[in-house]
Each structure stands twice: as C-alpha cells, then as structure tokens.
Scaffold this motif. Sequence first.
Motif, PDB file in Angstrom:
ATOM      1  N   HIS A  31       0.857  -1.188   0.000  1.00  9.57           N
ATOM      2  CA  HIS A  31       0.000   0.000   0.000  1.00  9.57           C
ATOM      3  C   HIS A  31       0.894   1.239   0.000  1.00  9.57           C
ATOM      4  N   PRO A  32       0.878   2.010  -1.088  1.00  6.22           N
ATOM      5  CA  PRO A  32       1.862   3.084  -1.279  1.00  6.22           C
ATOM      6  C   PRO A  32       1.942   4.109  -0.145  1.00  6.22           C
ATOM      7  N   ARG A  42       9.852  -4.626  -6.242  1.00  5.98           N
ATOM      8  CA  ARG A  42       9.732  -3.405  -7.068  1.00  5.98           C
ATOM      9  C   ARG A  42       9.482  -3.742  -8.529  1.00  5.98           C
ATOM     10  N   LYS A  46       5.871  -4.383  -8.606  1.00  2.00           N
ATOM     11  CA  LYS A  46       5.033  -3.228  -8.239  1.00  2.00           C
ATOM     12  C   LYS A  46       5.946  -2.054  -7.862  1.00  2.00           C
ATOM     13  N   PRO A  47       6.122  -1.110  -8.790  1.00  2.00           N
ATOM     14  CA  PRO A  47       7.063  -0.012  -8.522  1.00  2.00           C
ATOM     15  C   PRO A  47       6.605   0.927  -7.402  1.00  2.00           C
ATOM     16  N   ASP A  48       5.301   1.118  -7.252  1.00  2.00           N
ATOM     17  CA  ASP A  48       4.835   2.083  -6.246  1.00  2.00           C
ATOM     18  C   ASP A  48       4.537   1.382  -4.919  1.00  2.00           C
ATOM     19  N   LEU A  49       5.578   1.340  -4.095  1.00  2.00           N
ATOM     20  CA  LEU A  49       5.453   0.676  -2.795  1.00  2.00           C
ATOM     21  C   LEU A  49       5.399   1.722  -1.690  1.00  2.00           C
ATOM     22  N   THR A  53       6.921   3.151   2.055  1.00  2.00           N
ATOM     23  CA  THR A  53       8.289   3.518   2.434  1.00  2.00           C
ATOM     24  C   THR A  53       8.850   2.470   3.386  1.00  2.00           C
TER      25      THR A  53
END
Length: 429
Positions: free
Chosen positions: A61-62, A87, A90-93, A95
Amino acid sequence: MPTLAIVGAQWGDEAKGKMVDVLGAEADVVIRYSGGNNAGHTVITGDKEFKFQLIPAGILHPGTTAVIASGMVVCPKGLLEELDRTRALKPDLGTLKISNAAHVVFPYHRMLDALEEEARGENKIGTTSRGIGPAYQDKVARLGIRMGELIVPEIFEHRLREVLAYKNRLLIMFGSEPLEFDSLYAEFSGYASRLKSLVCDTEILAQEAVEAGKRVLFEGAQGTFLDLDSGTYPYVTSSHPVAGGACLGTGIGPRAIQSVLGVCKAYTTRVGAGPFPTELHDDVGERIRQQGQEYGTVTGRSRRCGWLDTVVLRQSCRLNSLSGLVLTRLDVLSGIPELRAATAYTLGADTIGHMPSNTWEFARVQPVYESLPGWSESLRKARSLDDLPREARQYLQFVEDQSKTPIAIVSIGPDRDETIVVRPDLIWG
Ligand code: GDP
Ligand code: IMO
Ligand code: MG
C-alpha cells in the motif's frame, strides 16, 4: 489508539501475509517484529503473487510506512533481492525503514545453522537453514552485529574483526573452512551502502506513530507454538512470534496494543520436526495437502497436515490475549464428508483440556476428537456468512465455542476479496 497485532495462532503459515495485506490497506504503519527470512508471507493481488520474507507485507500500500523492527534478524543480501523482486512487480510501494537495532545475518550464521542441524543427527529441528537460530544466539550472547553498526564503516570493521575471529574458531571446531575477513567485509560494506538510507531509530518511529493516534499494524511471523518460550521447545524458532513479541521487538509498551487477531487455519499444518497430535498420515491428510497446496513458501518442503486442534487454539487465545480469530483456508475443507477436531487429549489414564508444557509429554498425548459434518460446495464465491453452507457455519460456531473467542474474519481463498469480515469492531479495537 487504533493499533492491531496480527499473530500466527498455530505453527506458522496460517496466511498472516494475506491478512496483513488486507488490513494493511487501512494502516499508516506496518511493523514486522520478529524472525527473519525464515518467514514466507504470500500475498496475491489479481494476477501478481508476492512472497515476502523480510519486508512487511503491508508495503504494497503506497501510503504505508513498512518497518523491519529491532526484533528481527536481517540477511542484507536477501533483503536487497526481495526489494528488487518486489519493485519489479510493483514499482509504487510504501516507504521501507529498518531498525538500527535489528541484527545482521552473516554467512557464518547460515553455515552454523547447517552444521548444528547435522550435529543434532536424528533430533534435527528441521530449520529453514537461513541462519536464523545462530543469528539470535549471537544476539543473546551479546556478540551480534546490528544494522546501526553495519552502516558505519569503521565500527563495522572493528566489530566484524572481533566477531569473525570467534566464529572462525567455531567453524574450524565443526571441521569447516574459516571465512576470510576482507571479502566478507567488502561484500557486506556493499550491502550497507545500499541499505544505509533506510536504517533509522524505528522505536521512536513506532512510539510517535502510536502517540499520534495513527493506525499501526504489528505483523507477526512464524506462529505461537514456534515461540522460543511458549512453543514446543526445542522444536521452535529462536524468536518471539507471540503477541508479547510485538512489544519486545518494536519498542512499544503492552498497553499500546489495542487489538490482537490470531490467524488460524481451519485445520493444522506444521513444517519441520516436533510433536503434532492431530497430524494425519492417511488419505485425508494427503487430500488437504493437495487441495491446500501445502508446500513451504521458503523451502518448498511438504507441510505436515492434520485436523484442527482446539486445545492448541485455546492455549493460543490465552498466550496472545486474542481479541478475535481470523479463520483461514476454510475452502480447503470442501468435499471432505466428515470433519474432525480435537477438543481434549488423553495422557496415559488422564483426560486433559490443555497442552502440557513439557514437550516430551505433549509428544505423548492422544487427541480426543469431535466429528462435524462436512460440505461439498466450493466456498470461494461466498462474501457473507449467509453465502456459506449450513455445515460450514456450524464449523465456525464450533470453533468459537471451543476457543471461547469470536471469529472476526473468515478467509475462503488467497485473493484479497476472498474475505468475509464478520466483526469489524474487533479489528482496530
Ligand atoms: P503466512 O506465512 O502465514 O503468511 O502464510 P503463507 O503465505 O506461508 O501460506 C499461506 C498460503 O495460503 C499462501 O499460499 C496464501 O496465498 C494462501 N491463502 C491465504 N488465505 C487462503 C485461503 O483462505 N484459502 C486458500 N485456499 N488459500 C489461502
Ligand atoms: P511464516 O512466517 C512455518 C519453522 C521451521 C522449523 C522451526 C525452526 O511463514 O509462518 P528456523 O529456521 O526458524 O530456525 O526453524 O521453525 N519455521 C516456520 N514454519 N512458517 C514459518 O514462518 C516458519 N519459520 C520457521 O520449519 O521447524
Ligand atoms: Mg509462511
């Protein structure tokens, strides 16, 4: 204080990963508090499958901060590979943060894990051979090297020289080749430079998040009966998967945990050695293994399968102060005409309703079973309790009655949406 701990209520692989992903959608911070890459937490989202070993499953969840906390042991190479792998899917992870107090797993830990297992002969624990036990041994022996030391070159050099001299003596004693300082230092300095920016004081992060009223989810690994103190010693892991471990392993106090959910399969599995009273060695056990694809996420080993054990479950409820249960993999039981579950044990001439804490006694108990009617329908399309066949609802009622704990969520398939939330009020306290 909306805080929630998710713990494994049995011997691991209860589908904690799926539940952390599902409930992590509502969390600001997801903190994993114990274990290392002995864990394998599977999350399936549409056509993508993630297998988390060190990274908290909530990272998908970004907006989330995902924390590898002080109670964990970190293999830096494994972590970097896992980051790259995740990544790529799913690139938008979220932090990622790593505690400076988390301990580092080195190649000598892995080597010693294998050598110790070999030395145990017939009494092997059946570890995941990831060096987890030896890394925690070093922590207790006050020899371990922490992430906060790894990332400072002069401190790391000094510590590695000190520890490696000691470890090499051990390796030689086991008849193994010693490790060479220069190459090990160079290799781990490389990992350190890649991970440095992620390392921080995560105790403060956790404490401030709790104080600010953020939604904090504590992600357990392994399971209650693999706990070093509460599990079936010595057939345990070397950390504290129980809910109390969430305090020790993150730096928050016991009153900061509002709700504790125990994730429990509708039957039982175990990987590795150790007593398992309801284990099945027959066609039904094989059927559960095939239908549930019960093969280890980390090692690929075939999981031992058996009936649900409500004696174990009752003990788990107490050990973890469970607010509610998450009953998973109910779908796997479809098609078994008669289901059984242990409600007590016989031990010699006695009938007992609890797990003996002596493992050698626990190994001798015989389950007393209750039979329940099975169901033939697939459950995977069910989205409310009313969609379930009567016999499946009866099974859920039986679990609640025996455990004296409400079922908060039922999982009927690996996907996010194959989830029935029964008691939303139990989730965040
Ligand atoms: P964890 O270690 O507790 O996170 O569990 P694992 O990921 O090792 O094993 C659980 C397996 O069950 C994974 O392959 C999940 O995709 C899968 N799974 C999760 N929930 C369900 C469910 O309700 N039904 C079925 N059939 N599979 C599930
Ligand atoms: P997740 O988080 C199931 C078991 C091993 C072995 C024992 C000790 O995916 O539920 P170790 O390598 O930790 O020293 O092995 O603990 N074990 C697990 N079993 N799920 C896990 O993690 C496990 N992590 C360790 O099989 O019996
Ligand atoms: Mg697992």
